[in-house]
Design a protein around this motif. Structure first.
Motif, PDB file in Angstrom:
ATOM      1  N   GLU A  91       0.815  -1.211   0.000  1.00 11.23           N
ATOM      2  CA  GLU A  91       0.000   0.000   0.000  1.00 11.23           C
ATOM      3  C   GLU A  91       0.854   1.269   0.000  1.00 11.23           C
ATOM      4  N   ASP A  92       2.044   1.180   0.597  1.00 11.72           N
ATOM      5  CA  ASP A  92       2.930   2.352   0.646  1.00 11.72           C
ATOM      6  C   ASP A  92       3.741   2.530  -0.633  1.00 11.72           C
ATOM      7  N   GLY A  93       3.488   1.681  -1.640  1.00  8.16           N
ATOM      8  CA  GLY A  93       4.155   1.818  -2.923  1.00  8.16           C
ATOM      9  C   GLY A  93       5.400   0.974  -3.096  1.00  8.16           C
ATOM     10  N   GLN A  94       5.837   0.280  -2.047  1.00  8.37           N
ATOM     11  CA  GLN A  94       7.015  -0.568  -2.176  1.00  8.37           C
ATOM     12  C   GLN A  94       6.706  -1.772  -3.065  1.00  8.37           C
ATOM     13  N   VAL A  95       7.659  -2.093  -3.918  1.00  8.72           N
ATOM     14  CA  VAL A  95       7.497  -3.218  -4.844  1.00  8.72           C
ATOM     15  C   VAL A  95       8.590  -4.238  -4.548  1.00  8.72           C
TER      16      VAL A  95
END
Length: 129
Positions: free
Chosen positions: A57-61
């Motif tokens: 959700e925080d954008g980490q991939v």
């Protein structure tokens, strides 16, 4: 230098999975990619065959890669080479930074096993060029 924006650029997860899979397959010592379960082989859950992409959700991939290595290779060295190759390829081609590249070695291929051709790993027309 100012950059001009023309609109949104959306890269499908399947594209990233293919970039990751091809970068992995090209590392010396990699035998093949492998789905982590039989049910994944029968479903479309793992489009990249052995590559599982996760977006938080925080954008980490991050990505988990399941594979077989060739007999006789130094497993930690090959794993680090895969991590570097994958991070570099995804950043260079898609401008996406991977926060983690997790390597899962599920087996070692015997010396007598013929290595699959890159074209056999993916059903993509662009590999026929």
């Amino acid at each position: 230098m100012a950059t001009e924006q023309f609109g949104d650029i959306v890269i499908a997860p399947r594209v990233l999975e293919k970039i990751i899979a091809i970068a992995t397959a090209k590392v010396e010592g990699v035998y093949s990619l492998e789905n982590k379960s039989v049910s994944d082989s029968l479903s479309k859950r793992s489009l990249g065959r052995g590559v599982y992409l996760h977006t938080e959700e925080d954008g980490q991939v991050s990505v988990d890669i399941y594979l077989y290595l060739e007999y006789g290779v130094a497993v930690p060295s090959v794993a680090v080479a895969i991590q570097k190759a994958v991070k570099s390829a995804v950043y260079d081609m898609a401008d996406v930074t991977l926060d983690a590249v997790n390597i899962h070695v599920v087996g070692i291929a015997t010396e007598k096993s013929p290595k699959p051709d890159l074209k056999d790993l993916f059903n993509e027309d662009f590999l026929n060029d």
